[in-house]
Scaffold this motif. Structure first.
Motif, PDB file in Angstrom:
ATOM      1  N   THR A 156       0.841  -1.189   0.000  1.00 27.30           N
ATOM      2  CA  THR A 156       0.000   0.000   0.000  1.00 27.30           C
ATOM      3  C   THR A 156       0.876   1.239   0.000  1.00 27.30           C
ATOM      4  O   THR A 156       1.714   1.412   0.891  1.00 27.30           O
ATOM      5  N   LEU A 157       0.694   2.098  -0.996  1.00 26.24           N
ATOM      6  CA  LEU A 157       1.425   3.352  -1.109  1.00 26.24           C
ATOM      7  C   LEU A 157       0.413   4.496  -1.137  1.00 26.24           C
ATOM      8  O   LEU A 157      -0.373   4.612  -2.080  1.00 26.24           O
ATOM      9  N   VAL A 158       0.423   5.314  -0.106  1.00 24.53           N
ATOM     10  CA  VAL A 158      -0.482   6.461  -0.031  1.00 24.53           C
ATOM     11  C   VAL A 158       0.260   7.704  -0.503  1.00 24.53           C
ATOM     12  O   VAL A 158       1.346   8.018   0.002  1.00 24.53           O
ATOM     13  N   VAL A 159      -0.320   8.398  -1.473  1.00 27.41           N
ATOM     14  CA  VAL A 159       0.221   9.676  -1.933  1.00 27.41           C
ATOM     15  C   VAL A 159      -0.573  10.776  -1.249  1.00 27.41           C
ATOM     16  O   VAL A 159      -1.774  10.922  -1.484  1.00 27.41           O
ATOM     17  N   ASP A 160       0.090  11.518  -0.376  1.00 27.63           N
ATOM     18  CA  ASP A 160      -0.557  12.613   0.347  1.00 27.63           C
ATOM     19  C   ASP A 160      -0.280  13.915  -0.390  1.00 27.63           C
ATOM     20  O   ASP A 160       0.856  14.388  -0.445  1.00 27.63           O
ATOM     21  N   ASN A 161      -1.341  14.487  -0.948  1.00 30.60           N
ATOM     22  CA  ASN A 161      -1.233  15.706  -1.742  1.00 30.60           C
ATOM     23  C   ASN A 161      -1.161  16.949  -0.853  1.00 30.60           C
ATOM     24  O   ASN A 161      -2.014  17.843  -0.933  1.00 30.60           O
ATOM     25  N   ALA A 162      -0.144  16.994   0.015  1.00 32.67           N
ATOM     26  CA  ALA A 162       0.086  18.165   0.873  1.00 32.67           C
ATOM     27  C   ALA A 162      -1.128  18.478   1.745  1.00 32.67           C
ATOM     28  O   ALA A 162      -1.507  19.638   1.910  1.00 32.67           O
ATOM     29  N   SER A 163      -1.733  17.434   2.323  1.00 29.02           N
ATOM     30  CA  SER A 163      -2.895  17.635   3.198  1.00 29.02           C
ATOM     31  C   SER A 163      -2.505  18.488   4.405  1.00 29.02           C
ATOM     32  O   SER A 163      -1.406  18.353   4.950  1.00 29.02           O
ATOM     33  N   ASP A 164      -3.427  19.355   4.820  1.00 29.91           N
ATOM     34  CA  ASP A 164      -3.180  20.224   5.974  1.00 29.91           C
ATOM     35  C   ASP A 164      -4.261  20.069   7.037  1.00 29.91           C
ATOM     36  O   ASP A 164      -4.503  20.975   7.833  1.00 29.91           O
ATOM     37  N   ASP A 165      -4.911  18.895   7.046  1.00 32.24           N
ATOM     38  CA  ASP A 165      -6.037  18.664   7.963  1.00 32.24           C
ATOM     39  C   ASP A 165      -5.728  17.623   9.026  1.00 32.24           C
ATOM     40  O   ASP A 165      -6.640  17.142   9.700  1.00 32.24           O
ATOM     41  N   GLY A 166      -4.465  17.241   9.189  1.00 30.33           N
ATOM     42  CA  GLY A 166      -4.124  16.202  10.147  1.00 30.33           C
ATOM     43  C   GLY A 166      -4.053  14.823   9.550  1.00 30.33           C
ATOM     44  O   GLY A 166      -3.947  13.835  10.284  1.00 30.33           O
ATOM     45  N   THR A 167      -4.089  14.737   8.225  1.00 33.92           N
ATOM     46  CA  THR A 167      -3.978  13.430   7.567  1.00 33.92           C
ATOM     47  C   THR A 167      -2.606  12.799   7.820  1.00 33.92           C
ATOM     48  O   THR A 167      -2.499  11.588   8.018  1.00 33.92           O
ATOM     49  N   ALA A 168      -1.552  13.617   7.823  1.00 38.48           N
ATOM     50  CA  ALA A 168      -0.185  13.088   7.943  1.00 38.48           C
ATOM     51  C   ALA A 168       0.029  12.293   9.233  1.00 38.48           C
ATOM     52  O   ALA A 168       0.514  11.156   9.175  1.00 38.48           O
ATOM     53  N   PRO A 169      -0.318  12.820  10.416  1.00 43.37           N
ATOM     54  CA  PRO A 169      -0.131  12.008  11.627  1.00 43.37           C
ATOM     55  C   PRO A 169      -1.021  10.772  11.655  1.00 43.37           C
ATOM     56  O   PRO A 169      -0.630   9.744  12.223  1.00 43.37           O
ATOM     57  N   LEU A 170      -2.179  10.843  11.025  1.00 45.82           N
ATOM     58  CA  LEU A 170      -3.044   9.667  10.955  1.00 45.82           C
ATOM     59  C   LEU A 170      -2.364   8.569  10.144  1.00 45.82           C
ATOM     60  O   LEU A 170      -2.367   7.397  10.530  1.00 45.82           O
ATOM     61  N   LEU A 171      -1.747   8.942   9.020  1.00 42.29           N
ATOM     62  CA  LEU A 171      -1.055   7.959   8.195  1.00 42.29           C
ATOM     63  C   LEU A 171       0.153   7.377   8.927  1.00 42.29           C
ATOM     64  O   LEU A 171       0.474   6.196   8.774  1.00 42.29           O
TER      65      LEU A 171
END
Length: 306
Positions: free
Chosen positions: A37-52
């Motif tokens: 599984t490879l998640v591409v995070d398009n510069a999210s600024d809503d707290g997605t990064a720590p969730l991932l």
């Protein structure tokens, strides 16, 4: 299971997906087939990064800016070394046997380069079984049981090397029509798209709002670019001329409450976008035509209006 059994890299594109990506990742963890599984995070600024970061089994490619669904897929493709690559929306939750079904169908159909899924609404209604090609060159959701022209990019499986050979993903599309354009190129290269019964629940529009002005700008512009790249020349010129003519006549029609796609200002922005990208589209058209094994006319005659 041994790593050599992993045949698929599942690419999940997310942008501000904190509210729904957990369900997607949980569904992937429950798959009956091993995968990467490879998640591409398009510069999210809503707290997605720590969730991932809380998912150690998930690899993350974080981009410095939002490049859309098509741009995210294009950025991830060089990182894929498996025979198959899956496209999956972050608001989709595939059934536990989803990957097993699409992998099985694609593996036993050597003439096919992509496999569709059945996308279901949260209420269980069929949202899409793939993409059909309308008589005016729109890529629309198919909902029947017959063969489909293309796959819906919300949940699909493709042969990685074939995808690269036909030109990868058109990153300039940002979002919408990257699946229809890819299906066109696969068919021109002589490959099929196989319809499967693999299912995935899809929220649809969690990141974008279907029917909004922005949706129509992307949708209409990318349809015209797809036709310029892939369709018979007469079809592409006809549809571009029709779009321009309707745009010119709109101010005289005096519609009281026009939908976004019938607003002259929006359509003018679409035409400007197409004009700016026209040289690149024509270069891509030349490359696609040079590599084609099936003529554009044959593909159009077989699928348009079905």
């Amino acid at each position: 299971m041994a790593s050599d059994e992993v045949r698929t890299t599942v690419i999940v594109i997310t942008w501000r997906g904190r509210a729904h990506i957990d369900a997607c990742l949980a569904a992937l963890s429950a798959q009956s087939r091993p995968h990467r599984t490879l998640v591409v995070d398009n510069a999210s600024d809503d707290g997605t990064a720590p969730l991932l970061a809380a998912h150690p089994d998930v690899e993350v490619l974080r981009l410095p800016r939002n490049v859309g669904y098509a741009g995210g897929l294009a950025a991830a493709l060089p990182e894929v070394a498996t025979p198959f690559v899956a496209w999956l929306n972050d608001d989709a939750a595939p059934a536990p046997d989803w990957l097993e079904v699409v992998e099985g169908n694609l593996s036993r159909t050597p003439t096919a380069a992509a496999a569709t899924s059945v996308l279901l609404t949260p209420d269980g209604e069929v949202q899409s079984t793939g993409v059909r090609l309308t008589a005016d060159g729109h890529g629309a959701d198919a909902t029947g049981t017959g063969a489909v022209f293309g796959f819906c990019g919300g949940a699909a499986l493709l042969r990685t090397e074939v995808l690269r050979e036909v030109g990868g993903v058109p990153a300039e599309f940002f979002c919408y029509y990257e699946d229809t354009d890819t299906a066109w190129r696969l068919r021109l290269a002589g490959f099929d798209v196989v319809r499967t019964e693999a299912t995935s629940t899809h929220l649809h529009g969690a990141s974008t709002r279907p029917g909004s002005a922005l949706f129509h700008r992307w949708n209409e512009g990318n349809r015209l670019l797809t036709l310029l790249r892939c369709a018979p020349a007469g079809v592409a010129v006809r549809e571009l001329a029709r779009f321009a003519a309707i745009t010119v006549l709109l101010p005289w029609r005096k519609l009281p409450h026009p939908p976004p796609n019938l607003r002259a200002a929006l359509r003018l922005r679409v035409l400007v976008k197409v004009a700016l990208l026209l040289p690149a589209a024509l270069r891509a058209r030349w490359r696609i035509g040079r590599a084609a094994r099936v003529s554009r006319r044959e593909v159009w005659a077989a699928w348009a209006g079905r």
